[in-house]
Design an enzyme around this catalytic site. Structure first.
Site, PDB file in Angstrom:
ATOM      1  N   ASN A   8      91.547  11.758 -23.184  1.00 56.85           N
ATOM      2  CA  ASN A   8      91.904  13.477 -23.077  1.00 56.85           C
ATOM      3  C   ASN A   8      93.508  13.399 -23.164  1.00 56.85           C
ATOM      4  O   ASN A   8      94.047  13.446 -22.120  1.00 56.85           O
ATOM      5  CB  ASN A   8      91.299  13.796 -22.012  1.00 56.85           C
ATOM      6  CG  ASN A   8      91.465  15.501 -21.825  1.00 56.85           C
ATOM      7  OD1 ASN A   8      92.355  16.066 -22.760  1.00 56.85           O
ATOM      8  ND2 ASN A   8      90.640  16.280 -21.256  1.00 56.85           N
ATOM      9  N   ARG A  90      89.188  13.352 -27.281  1.00 57.08           N
ATOM     10  CA  ARG A  90      88.878  14.821 -27.182  1.00 57.08           C
ATOM     11  C   ARG A  90      89.757  15.570 -28.204  1.00 57.08           C
ATOM     12  O   ARG A  90      91.101  15.100 -28.103  1.00 57.08           O
ATOM     13  CB  ARG A  90      89.134  15.260 -25.761  1.00 57.08           C
ATOM     14  CG  ARG A  90      89.095  16.833 -25.606  1.00 57.08           C
ATOM     15  CD  ARG A  90      90.015  17.340 -24.442  1.00 57.08           C
ATOM     16  NE  ARG A  90      89.854  18.831 -24.571  1.00 57.08           N
ATOM     17  CZ  ARG A  90      90.807  19.597 -23.759  1.00 57.08           C
ATOM     18  NH1 ARG A  90      91.605  19.048 -23.165  1.00 57.08           N
ATOM     19  NH2 ARG A  90      90.773  20.993 -23.934  1.00 57.08           N
ATOM     20  N   GLY A 209      88.561  26.950 -14.685  1.00 60.51           N
ATOM     21  CA  GLY A 209      89.612  26.300 -13.921  1.00 60.51           C
ATOM     22  C   GLY A 209      90.877  27.015 -14.365  1.00 60.51           C
ATOM     23  O   GLY A 209      91.066  28.264 -14.171  1.00 60.51           O
ATOM     24  N   ASN A 210      91.811  26.282 -14.558  1.00 62.41           N
ATOM     25  CA  ASN A 210      93.156  26.965 -15.001  1.00 62.41           C
ATOM     26  C   ASN A 210      92.829  27.638 -16.288  1.00 62.41           C
ATOM     27  O   ASN A 210      93.370  29.045 -16.400  1.00 62.41           O
ATOM     28  CB  ASN A 210      94.303  25.749 -15.457  1.00 62.41           C
ATOM     29  CG  ASN A 210      94.891  25.707 -14.157  1.00 62.41           C
ATOM     30  OD1 ASN A 210      95.673  26.489 -13.269  1.00 62.41           O
ATOM     31  ND2 ASN A 210      95.430  24.275 -13.877  1.00 62.41           N
ATOM     32  N   ARG A 240      97.413  32.746 -18.298  1.00 62.39           N
ATOM     33  CA  ARG A 240      97.150  33.336 -19.366  1.00 62.39           C
ATOM     34  C   ARG A 240      96.480  34.779 -19.216  1.00 62.39           C
ATOM     35  O   ARG A 240      95.849  34.891 -18.413  1.00 62.39           O
ATOM     36  CB  ARG A 240      96.130  32.528 -20.244  1.00 62.39           C
ATOM     37  CG  ARG A 240      96.897  31.312 -21.006  1.00 62.39           C
ATOM     38  CD  ARG A 240      95.685  30.572 -21.869  1.00 62.39           C
ATOM     39  NE  ARG A 240      95.694  29.239 -20.802  1.00 62.39           N
ATOM     40  CZ  ARG A 240      94.693  28.197 -21.246  1.00 62.39           C
ATOM     41  NH1 ARG A 240      93.693  28.684 -21.945  1.00 62.39           N
ATOM     42  NH2 ARG A 240      94.540  27.279 -20.512  1.00 62.39           N
ATOM     43  N   ASN A 332      84.546  24.621  -6.711  1.00 61.80           N
ATOM     44  CA  ASN A 332      84.992  24.707  -5.199  1.00 61.80           C
ATOM     45  C   ASN A 332      85.239  25.860  -4.588  1.00 61.80           C
ATOM     46  O   ASN A 332      85.322  25.684  -3.243  1.00 61.80           O
ATOM     47  CB  ASN A 332      86.426  23.921  -5.246  1.00 61.80           C
ATOM     48  CG  ASN A 332      86.316  22.304  -5.730  1.00 61.80           C
ATOM     49  OD1 ASN A 332      85.566  21.408  -5.279  1.00 61.80           O
ATOM     50  ND2 ASN A 332      86.922  22.115  -7.009  1.00 61.80           N
TER      51      ASN A 332
HETATM   52  P1  ADP Z   1      92.322  22.519 -15.771  1.00 67.89           P
HETATM   53  O1  ADP Z   1      91.848  23.825 -16.443  1.00 67.89           O
HETATM   54  O2  ADP Z   1      93.702  22.425 -15.594  1.00 67.89           O
HETATM   55  O3  ADP Z   1      91.319  21.187 -15.712  1.00 67.89           O
HETATM   56  P2  ADP Z   1      90.755  22.896 -13.171  1.00 67.89           P
HETATM   57  O4  ADP Z   1      89.515  22.670 -13.570  1.00 67.89           O
HETATM   58  O5  ADP Z   1      91.446  21.429 -12.404  1.00 67.89           O
HETATM   59  O6  ADP Z   1      91.913  23.157 -14.085  1.00 67.89           O
HETATM   60  O7  ADP Z   1      90.999  23.769 -12.113  1.00 67.89           O
HETATM   61  C1  ADP Z   1      92.161  24.196 -11.522  1.00 67.89           C
HETATM   62  C2  ADP Z   1      91.804  25.345 -10.385  1.00 67.89           C
HETATM   63  O8  ADP Z   1      91.086  24.824  -9.489  1.00 67.89           O
HETATM   64  C3  ADP Z   1      93.438  25.774  -9.614  1.00 67.89           C
HETATM   65  O9  ADP Z   1      93.583  27.019  -9.833  1.00 67.89           O
HETATM   66  C4  ADP Z   1      92.826  25.354  -8.373  1.00 67.89           C
HETATM   67  O10 ADP Z   1      93.502  26.033  -7.411  1.00 67.89           O
HETATM   68  C5  ADP Z   1      91.631  25.578  -8.409  1.00 67.89           C
HETATM   69  N1  ADP Z   1      90.906  25.009  -7.097  1.00 67.89           N
HETATM   70  C6  ADP Z   1      90.536  23.451  -7.129  1.00 67.89           C
HETATM   71  N2  ADP Z   1      90.168  23.111  -5.757  1.00 67.89           N
HETATM   72  C7  ADP Z   1      89.866  24.449  -5.350  1.00 67.89           C
HETATM   73  C8  ADP Z   1      89.394  24.990  -4.050  1.00 67.89           C
HETATM   74  N3  ADP Z   1      88.866  23.973  -3.083  1.00 67.89           N
HETATM   75  N4  ADP Z   1      89.452  25.995  -3.683  1.00 67.89           N
HETATM   76  C9  ADP Z   1      89.749  26.984  -4.658  1.00 67.89           C
HETATM   77  N5  ADP Z   1      90.476  26.760  -5.981  1.00 67.89           N
HETATM   78  C10 ADP Z   1      90.405  25.474  -6.252  1.00 67.89           C
END
Ligand code: ADP
Length: 394
Positions: A8, A90, A209-210, A240, A332
């Site tokens: 990736n 990817r 996620g982000n 975004r 999470n």
């Molecule tokens: P990406 O799109 O960069 O792959 P991820 O799927 O890793 O992103 O998600 C990142 C987001 O998940 C961030 O906003 C981070 O704060 C949030 N995050 C990760 N663990 C937790 C948690 N335990 N509680 C709340 N938010 C979480």
């Protein structure tokens, strides 16, 4: 047993995992971060919890891949490059051309490069990494797995924008979506968990996620998704904006005395979302418990926009069997799940507070009586990529 590597590549990072196939066990995984910046970070996790970690300047993806291959041998993870039978890459933008994963030949690679217009930060880096693999591992079969493929089943009525159709005909302006591999994976897992064939289910998958994207899935096929021509559209994200009124661009550019549209798009991509609203952080962990009113407003808007998309997909699908949460926040953050689902009780969604305590495990988190099931499914895009390689190289 053969070994397959899932790659990736982002604009400044390279994540990878090596699987033993068809067993699907992880042999090693790692990440190269800050490629092209000073003090890049090179990490490999392997064996019984061993970690190889170095901080050094890695100028480009070519050097990153070279270093990775060298270390795989040095750490005895593989004995020779020939052991890596397949490499799955990817690729963010596959346009309308790639409706499925595909073995890469020169024509495919050139097409991936020509689709850079649709993903200027990603496709060029991905194509470059594929070229390095072709050079260094000439016996390995390279496979491209596109983020957009899963969404190519969307009907015209959902992928077309309400603008003159000639722009679609001439320039392929339409909704492409993203995160397809993740939506595809969690939908398949959900069908297993619900004990029903995917063809009999209506699902709403939420990759949070982000980046955030919500997808409506019927008969195992994506029929609508929240991201658009690019991953800027849809719900509020880490940095975004998600959907906005496009007239705002002209108005704001005038006020900010901006002349370059790219600067405006950059503002919407990198300075908006949770970061823009809170003025504190783009990371949900910094905001969720933060008493600052702006942090709380950001969290509320974030949940609200996701809930609205889910609501609209109840209409698109005319009901749904399950809502699925995945990715960093989806997996999470129980409070965020609670915020989103609590506004959907009219549709027959009810969370079980105890079950909702779960983190990053596959489980059902709705009550026994909930008409719409709510599921937690950790995503695994790398495994999906390795499976596609296995399928195509058999
Ligand atoms: P990406 O799109 O960069 O792959 P991820 O799927 O890793 O992103 O998600 C990142 C987001 O998940 C961030 O906003 C981070 O704060 C949030 N995050 C990760 N663990 C937790 C948690 N335990 N509680 C709340 N938010 C979480």
């Amino acid at each position: 047993m053969s070994k397959t590597i899932a790659i990736n590549a982002g604009s400044s990072s390279l994540k990878w995992q090596i699987f033993a196939m068809p067993e699907e066990t992880i042999i090693a995984k790692g990440i190269v971060e800050r490629i092209g910046l000073p003090e890049s970070i090179f990490t490999i996790k392997y064996g019984n919890g061993e970690v190889y970690n170095r901080v050094l300047d890695i100028l480009d993806h070519d050097i990153a891949v070279n270093m990775l291959l060298e270390q795989l041998i040095a750490l005895n993870i593989i004995r020779s490059f020939d052991e890596i039978k397949g490499a799955g890459h990817r690729v963010v933008a596959g346009g309308e051309t790639f409706q499925d994963s595909i073995i890469i030949d020169q024509a495919v690679l050139e097409k991936i490069e020509s689709l850079a217009e649709f993903a200027p930060l990603h496709n060029p880096a991905e194509a470059k990494v594929i070229r390095v693999f072709e050079r260094l591992l000439p016996k390995t079969t390279n496979v491209a797995v596109f983020d957009t493929s899963f969404h190519t089943t969307m009907p015209e009525v959902n992928y077309l924008y309400s603008i003159p159709t000639e722009y679609y005909d001439k320039y392929k302006v339409r909704k492409y979506g993203a995160h397809g591999t993740s939506h595809r994976y969690v939908a398949l897992r959900a069908a297993k968990m619900l004990g029903k064939p995917i063809e009999e289910l209506k699902l709403i998958t939420c990759h949070i996620g982000n980046g955030v994207s919500i997808t409506a899935i019927e008969n195992g096929k994506s029929i609508d998704t929240s991201m658009g021509f690019t991953p800027l559209a849809g719900t509020t994200m880490g940095t975004r904006s998600g959907d906005i009124d496009p007239s705002l661009l002209a108005y704001l550019m005038e006020k900010l005395e901006m002349t370059d549209m790219n600067e405006m798009i950059d503002l919407l991509n990198r300075k908006s979302g949770l970061l823009g609203i809170s003025q504190i952080s783009s990371d949900m962990r910094d905001l969720e418990e933060n008493p600052d009113p702006k942090a709380q407003l950001a969290v509320q808007i974030f949940a609200d926009r996701i809930r609205k998309y889910i609501g609209s997909y109840f209409a698109t699908l005319n009901g749904a069997d399950a809502i699925i949460f995945t990715a960093g926040i989806g997996e999470n953050d129980r409070k965020m799940r609670q915020r989103i689902i609590s506004g959907l009780s009219w549709f027959g969604c009810e969370l079980d507070p105890q079950r909702n305590e779960a983190q990053a495990v596959e489980t059902i988190i709705s009550t026994e009586d909930s008409k719409v099931k709510v599921l937690l499914v950790p995503t695994d895009e790398e495994l999906m990529i390795a499976r596609d390689v296995e399928k195509l190289t058999k």
